[in-house]
Design a protein around this motif. Structure first.
Motif, PDB file in Angstrom:
ATOM      1  N   ASP A   1      39.629 -36.536  -0.147  1.00 60.25           N
ATOM      2  CA  ASP A   1      38.418 -35.775  -0.469  1.00 60.25           C
ATOM      3  C   ASP A   1      37.587 -35.577   0.798  1.00 60.25           C
ATOM      4  O   ASP A   1      37.106 -36.553   1.382  1.00 60.25           O
ATOM      5  CB  ASP A   1      37.602 -36.516  -1.529  1.00 60.25           C
ATOM      6  CG  ASP A   1      36.490 -35.681  -2.118  1.00 60.25           C
ATOM      7  OD1 ASP A   1      35.797 -34.988  -1.339  1.00 60.25           O
ATOM      8  OD2 ASP A   1      36.297 -35.723  -3.333  1.00 60.25           O
TER       9      ASP A   1
ATOM     10  N   ARG B   1      43.295 -39.811  -3.956  1.00 60.05           N
ATOM     11  CA  ARG B   1      42.396 -38.657  -4.113  1.00 60.05           C
ATOM     12  C   ARG B   1      41.124 -38.823  -3.291  1.00 60.05           C
ATOM     13  O   ARG B   1      40.649 -37.875  -2.666  1.00 60.05           O
ATOM     14  CB  ARG B   1      42.052 -38.466  -5.585  1.00 60.05           C
ATOM     15  CG  ARG B   1      43.216 -37.997  -6.410  1.00 60.05           C
ATOM     16  CD  ARG B   1      42.854 -37.948  -7.878  1.00 60.05           C
ATOM     17  NE  ARG B   1      44.011 -37.579  -8.686  1.00 60.05           N
ATOM     18  CZ  ARG B   1      44.143 -37.887  -9.958  1.00 60.05           C
ATOM     19  NH1 ARG B   1      43.198 -38.569 -10.588  1.00 60.05           N
ATOM     20  NH2 ARG B   1      45.223 -37.519 -10.622  1.00 60.05           N
TER      21      ARG B   1
ATOM     22  N   GLY C   1      29.717 -41.758  -6.933  1.00 62.99           N
ATOM     23  CA  GLY C   1      29.981 -40.566  -7.738  1.00 62.99           C
ATOM     24  C   GLY C   1      31.356 -39.976  -7.461  1.00 62.99           C
ATOM     25  O   GLY C   1      32.053 -39.549  -8.383  1.00 62.99           O
ATOM     26  N   ILE C   2      31.740 -39.967  -6.200  1.00 67.66           N
ATOM     27  CA  ILE C   2      33.057 -39.439  -5.830  1.00 67.66           C
ATOM     28  C   ILE C   2      34.160 -40.305  -6.427  1.00 67.66           C
ATOM     29  O   ILE C   2      35.137 -39.794  -6.984  1.00 67.66           O
ATOM     30  CB  ILE C   2      33.185 -39.324  -4.301  1.00 67.66           C
ATOM     31  CG1 ILE C   2      32.211 -38.257  -3.774  1.00 67.66           C
ATOM     32  CG2 ILE C   2      34.626 -38.997  -3.902  1.00 67.66           C
ATOM     33  CD1 ILE C   2      32.075 -38.220  -2.269  1.00 67.66           C
ATOM     34  N   TRP C   3      34.007 -41.628  -6.338  1.00 69.40           N
ATOM     35  CA  TRP C   3      35.023 -42.517  -6.923  1.00 69.40           C
ATOM     36  C   TRP C   3      35.165 -42.265  -8.418  1.00 69.40           C
ATOM     37  O   TRP C   3      36.275 -42.203  -8.946  1.00 69.40           O
ATOM     38  CB  TRP C   3      34.664 -43.984  -6.680  1.00 69.40           C
ATOM     39  CG  TRP C   3      35.091 -44.457  -5.333  1.00 69.40           C
ATOM     40  CD1 TRP C   3      34.310 -44.630  -4.232  1.00 69.40           C
ATOM     41  CD2 TRP C   3      36.413 -44.821  -4.927  1.00 69.40           C
ATOM     42  NE1 TRP C   3      35.067 -45.066  -3.179  1.00 69.40           N
ATOM     43  CE2 TRP C   3      36.356 -45.196  -3.575  1.00 69.40           C
ATOM     44  CE3 TRP C   3      37.633 -44.860  -5.581  1.00 69.40           C
ATOM     45  CZ2 TRP C   3      37.478 -45.606  -2.870  1.00 69.40           C
ATOM     46  CZ3 TRP C   3      38.752 -45.273  -4.875  1.00 69.40           C
ATOM     47  CH2 TRP C   3      38.659 -45.635  -3.537  1.00 69.40           C
ATOM     48  N   LYS C   4      34.033 -42.099  -9.102  1.00 73.41           N
ATOM     49  CA  LYS C   4      34.099 -41.883 -10.547  1.00 73.41           C
ATOM     50  C   LYS C   4      34.734 -40.532 -10.877  1.00 73.41           C
ATOM     51  O   LYS C   4      35.470 -40.416 -11.852  1.00 73.41           O
ATOM     52  CB  LYS C   4      32.723 -42.048 -11.166  1.00 73.41           C
ATOM     53  CG  LYS C   4      32.291 -43.532 -11.096  1.00 73.41           C
ATOM     54  CD  LYS C   4      31.046 -43.802 -11.841  1.00 73.41           C
ATOM     55  CE  LYS C   4      31.446 -44.034 -13.276  1.00 73.41           C
ATOM     56  NZ  LYS C   4      30.320 -44.428 -14.121  1.00 73.41           N
ATOM     57  N   GLU C   5      34.472 -39.521 -10.061  1.00 72.63           N
ATOM     58  CA  GLU C   5      35.125 -38.221 -10.267  1.00 72.63           C
ATOM     59  C   GLU C   5      36.643 -38.342 -10.176  1.00 72.63           C
ATOM     60  O   GLU C   5      37.367 -37.602 -10.836  1.00 72.63           O
ATOM     61  CB  GLU C   5      34.676 -37.216  -9.199  1.00 72.63           C
ATOM     62  CG  GLU C   5      33.318 -36.633  -9.407  1.00 72.63           C
ATOM     63  CD  GLU C   5      32.968 -35.673  -8.292  1.00 72.63           C
ATOM     64  OE1 GLU C   5      33.872 -34.957  -7.788  1.00 72.63           O
ATOM     65  OE2 GLU C   5      31.786 -35.637  -7.911  1.00 72.63           O
ATOM     66  N   HIS C   6      37.100 -39.274  -9.355  1.00 71.33           N
ATOM     67  CA  HIS C   6      38.538 -39.408  -9.117  1.00 71.33           C
ATOM     68  C   HIS C   6      39.193 -40.511  -9.956  1.00 71.33           C
ATOM     69  O   HIS C   6      40.319 -40.906  -9.668  1.00 71.33           O
ATOM     70  CB  HIS C   6      38.801 -39.631  -7.632  1.00 71.33           C
ATOM     71  CG  HIS C   6      38.509 -38.419  -6.801  1.00 71.33           C
ATOM     72  ND1 HIS C   6      39.160 -37.215  -6.989  1.00 71.33           N
ATOM     73  CD2 HIS C   6      37.628 -38.222  -5.791  1.00 71.33           C
ATOM     74  CE1 HIS C   6      38.689 -36.327  -6.119  1.00 71.33           C
ATOM     75  NE2 HIS C   6      37.764 -36.911  -5.387  1.00 71.33           N
TER      76      HIS C   6
END
Length: 122
Positions: free
Chosen positions: A90, A86, A29-34
């Motif tokens: 994070d 990013r 999820g974090i990778w997709k946010e970035h």
């Protein structure tokens, strides 16, 4: 834009695979946010083909370790570079890794960035 992927393979202790999966789901999820378009991880099921070296050999995995193979897809290498910066900055990443005892060891991971050579879709 030229598509680009980061690929990786590494061992995880079998008895911690469930914990690692929870970590990977959060990290995805974090990778997709970035900026990642797609984040995939798979656990090995069949690693043997006569005449080839297996991923288990590549990362010196023990009998008690599962092999995880994955990739993260991006629009371009530039988009990958921005996302990597990013994600590295994070604070959730360090918090997640520090909070879960997964047995993941980055020093045993094989990693690389890849540009397209041949592509075929259904």
């Amino acid at each position: 834009m030229t598509p680009y992927i980061d690929g990786f393979v590494f061992p995880v202790p079998r008895d911690r695979l469930g914990t690692y999966r929870r970590l990977a789901e959060a990290v995805a999820g974090i990778w997709k946010e970035h900026g990642a378009l797609e984040y995939q991880e798979y656990v090995a099921d069949d690693l043997h083909l006569d005449g080839t070296r297996s991923f288990a050999e590549l990362v010196a995995a023990g009998e008690d370790e599962a092999i995880v193979f994955g990739w993260v897809a991006f629009d371009s290498r530039e988009a990958r570079d921005r996302a990597n910066a990013r994600v590295a900055a994070d604070p959730r990443m360090a918090e997640l890794v520090d909070s879960m005892e997964t047995g993941f060891d980055a020093r045993r991971m094989a990693y690389g960035g890849f540009r397209p050579l041949v592509g075929s879709s259904t």
